[in-house]
Design an enzyme around this catalytic site. Sequence first.
Site, mmCIF file in Angstrom:
data_model
loop_
_atom_site.group_PDB
_atom_site.id
_atom_site.type_symbol
_atom_site.label_atom_id
_atom_site.label_comp_id
_atom_site.label_asym_id
_atom_site.label_seq_id
_atom_site.Cartn_x
_atom_site.Cartn_y
_atom_site.Cartn_z
ATOM 1 N N ARG A 200 0.806 -1.227 0.000
ATOM 2 C CA ARG A 200 0.000 0.000 0.000
ATOM 3 C C ARG A 200 0.842 1.281 0.000
ATOM 4 O O ARG A 200 0.397 2.336 0.424
ATOM 5 C CB ARG A 200 -0.978 0.005 1.181
ATOM 6 C CG ARG A 200 -2.005 -1.131 1.101
ATOM 7 C CD ARG A 200 -2.980 -1.091 2.267
ATOM 8 N NE ARG A 200 -3.997 -2.123 2.125
ATOM 9 C CZ ARG A 200 -3.858 -3.381 2.523
ATOM 10 N NH1 ARG A 200 -2.721 -3.759 3.104
ATOM 11 N NH2 ARG A 200 -4.818 -4.256 2.346
ATOM 12 N N LYS A 222 3.245 11.017 -11.957
ATOM 13 C CA LYS A 222 2.375 10.153 -12.759
ATOM 14 C C LYS A 222 3.067 8.806 -12.957
ATOM 15 O O LYS A 222 4.169 8.727 -13.476
ATOM 16 C CB LYS A 222 2.082 10.782 -14.121
ATOM 17 C CG LYS A 222 0.987 11.824 -14.101
ATOM 18 C CD LYS A 222 0.607 12.232 -15.512
ATOM 19 C CE LYS A 222 -0.568 13.186 -15.542
ATOM 20 N NZ LYS A 222 -0.957 13.538 -16.926
ATOM 21 N N GLU A 264 9.344 16.813 -25.780
ATOM 22 C CA GLU A 264 8.800 17.344 -24.533
ATOM 23 C C GLU A 264 9.448 18.687 -24.192
ATOM 24 O O GLU A 264 8.798 19.569 -23.626
ATOM 25 C CB GLU A 264 9.012 16.347 -23.392
ATOM 26 C CG GLU A 264 8.297 15.016 -23.563
ATOM 27 C CD GLU A 264 6.791 15.101 -23.305
ATOM 28 O OE1 GLU A 264 6.274 16.207 -23.023
ATOM 29 O OE2 GLU A 264 6.127 14.054 -23.390
ATOM 30 N N LYS A 306 7.933 22.189 -15.335
ATOM 31 C CA LYS A 306 7.128 21.063 -14.848
ATOM 32 C C LYS A 306 6.865 21.199 -13.345
ATOM 33 O O LYS A 306 5.728 20.990 -12.877
ATOM 34 C CB LYS A 306 7.859 19.746 -15.143
ATOM 35 C CG LYS A 306 7.097 18.465 -14.755
ATOM 36 C CD LYS A 306 5.957 18.178 -15.699
ATOM 37 C CE LYS A 306 5.241 16.868 -15.396
ATOM 38 N NZ LYS A 306 5.921 15.680 -15.935
ATOM 39 N N GLU A 316 -3.944 17.202 -11.801
ATOM 40 C CA GLU A 316 -4.499 17.553 -13.104
ATOM 41 C C GLU A 316 -5.983 17.907 -13.057
ATOM 42 O O GLU A 316 -6.806 17.374 -13.798
ATOM 43 C CB GLU A 316 -4.257 16.406 -14.094
ATOM 44 C CG GLU A 316 -4.282 16.835 -15.552
ATOM 45 C CD GLU A 316 -3.760 15.758 -16.474
ATOM 46 O OE1 GLU A 316 -4.584 15.151 -17.170
ATOM 47 O OE2 GLU A 316 -2.543 15.525 -16.489
ATOM 48 N N ARG A 320 -2.552 21.567 -14.992
ATOM 49 C CA ARG A 320 -1.621 20.509 -15.404
ATOM 50 C C ARG A 320 -2.008 19.893 -16.738
ATOM 51 O O ARG A 320 -1.169 19.327 -17.436
ATOM 52 C CB ARG A 320 -1.521 19.434 -14.318
ATOM 53 C CG ARG A 320 -0.464 18.387 -14.629
ATOM 54 C CD ARG A 320 -0.145 17.493 -13.450
ATOM 55 N NE ARG A 320 0.861 16.501 -13.820
ATOM 56 C CZ ARG A 320 1.474 15.699 -12.971
ATOM 57 N NH1 ARG A 320 1.195 15.764 -11.673
ATOM 58 N NH2 ARG A 320 2.369 14.824 -13.387
ATOM 59 N N ASN A 324 -0.252 18.288 -21.455
ATOM 60 C CA ASN A 324 -0.607 17.189 -22.349
ATOM 61 C C ASN A 324 -0.675 17.616 -23.814
ATOM 62 O O ASN A 324 -1.227 16.888 -24.647
ATOM 63 C CB ASN A 324 -1.968 16.596 -21.948
ATOM 64 C CG ASN A 324 -1.931 15.930 -20.590
ATOM 65 O OD1 ASN A 324 -0.884 15.454 -20.153
ATOM 66 N ND2 ASN A 324 -3.055 15.910 -19.898
ATOM 67 N N HIS A 327 -0.541 15.113 -26.696
ATOM 68 C CA HIS A 327 -0.546 13.755 -26.145
ATOM 69 C C HIS A 327 -1.805 12.961 -26.462
ATOM 70 O O HIS A 327 -1.757 11.736 -26.520
ATOM 71 C CB HIS A 327 -0.325 13.800 -24.637
ATOM 72 C CG HIS A 327 1.093 14.067 -24.245
ATOM 73 N ND1 HIS A 327 1.760 15.226 -24.597
ATOM 74 C CD2 HIS A 327 1.983 13.327 -23.527
ATOM 75 C CE1 HIS A 327 2.993 15.184 -24.106
ATOM 76 N NE2 HIS A 327 3.145 14.046 -23.459
ATOM 77 N N HIS A 331 -0.852 9.706 -28.026
ATOM 78 C CA HIS A 331 -1.165 8.423 -27.392
ATOM 79 C C HIS A 331 -2.021 7.552 -28.310
ATOM 80 O O HIS A 331 -1.911 6.321 -28.294
ATOM 81 C CB HIS A 331 -1.886 8.655 -26.066
ATOM 82 C CG HIS A 331 -0.968 9.110 -24.968
ATOM 83 N ND1 HIS A 331 -1.431 9.475 -23.726
ATOM 84 C CD2 HIS A 331 0.379 9.255 -24.926
ATOM 85 C CE1 HIS A 331 -0.401 9.831 -22.967
ATOM 86 N NE2 HIS A 331 0.698 9.705 -23.676
ATOM 87 N N HIS A 344 7.710 7.472 -27.733
ATOM 88 C CA HIS A 344 6.707 8.392 -27.198
ATOM 89 C C HIS A 344 6.879 9.802 -27.754
ATOM 90 O O HIS A 344 5.911 10.439 -28.181
ATOM 91 C CB HIS A 344 6.792 8.411 -25.670
ATOM 92 C CG HIS A 344 5.872 9.381 -25.020
ATOM 93 N ND1 HIS A 344 4.498 9.265 -25.079
ATOM 94 C CD2 HIS A 344 6.116 10.519 -24.306
ATOM 95 C CE1 HIS A 344 3.928 10.258 -24.421
ATOM 96 N NE2 HIS A 344 4.892 11.042 -23.944
#
Length: 406
Positions: A200, A222, A264, A306, A316, A320, A324, A327, A331, A344
Amino acid sequence: MASSIFTNNSLSLSLPAANNHNQKAIPRDFLVRLPKSAPLSSPCHLELKSSRLKVSATASPATPVMDQSSTKTTSAPPPTTVEVDLGTRSYPIYIGPGLLDQPDLLQRHVHGKKVLVVTNTTVAPLYLDKTISALTAGNPNVTVESVILPDGEKYKDMETLMKVFDKAIETRMDRKCTFVALGGGVIGDMCGYAAASYLRGVNFIQIPTTVMAQVDSSVGGKTGINHRLGKNLIGAFYQPQCVLIDTDTLNTLPDRELASGLAEVIKYGLIRDAEFFEWQEKNMQALLSRDPGAFAYAIKRSCENKAEVVSQDEKESGLRATLNLGHTFGHAIETGFGYGQWLHGEAVAAGTVMAVDMSYRLGWIDDSLVKRVHIILKQANLPTAPPETMTVEMFQSVMAVRGMNA
């Protein structure tokens, strides 16, 4: 930052509101908006009253002129430190050469007496022994185990993740242990998610070894894995204890991986830092030729951007989402074309062009910015169009599943 989002004279992402005819709002990262009264080069300053960005040690001037004949120092300089301010969960980003040869930087963030290093078959022969030495030098009470995963985006899945849990359980890692991610974005995402889930939640440290991971994925918490229906759909927000960026690791990075990471870097210039974008236009060749001064500045400036965004919007809920840019399209390319077929950053570059094109067609930017984006991506040896096999229907299918970007 010289210019920032949410100011009248800045480059910004914009989300148009849905109208009363059931028009769907366009996701935040699709579009770029630049008011006609504010060319990219126009000066703009935003004083952020709530800004919590901290930079210390060897902070660089705002816009350095790259000196190709810079002298080398005989002793290792202290790292540049950028702090991600999240209250009691704040953490430093250490940036500089030779940091894996400074054991104290890592050891001060290790809790307990057991460490699990997660890496892959490409990085392990290069940096695993050095990392273990940094963790154990003068510290005999620490036991270090390692798990070496196959390399590549196609292995960022549940089956591979289970290898991390298997090793942690077999070696009896306890709640005070520390996981260390040694590698690129895939390793960082998987190790972080494993740390968030194991018992956990246990501590973890990021040691990114690619440009992509150093300027983006290692910062912000993330973590996750891919699903066959979409990228990063399974994961958690989980912050590291620190991010250690040894820029010497870029010496072994293949050219294609290096270029991928520059997508990026370019993103930060487009979404919130026009001055940085202009610097990139002047220094792209220095970055491609791996000039140490140019890369040190690009990494630091990217991490500052960042860190500032994450400090204000960790999970986000608004701001935030601007990170993206490109993206959602990108993606979709990675998912539809097959994980690992394009890197990527390559997919994000093509996605950025698609976002810019849509913004232009909506009348939000003029063609001069469109041309500049095409030029800088080509200079960075990145694609400016999706694979020919990606159809409109494929984009729609994948993007419908994704919803908000992950």
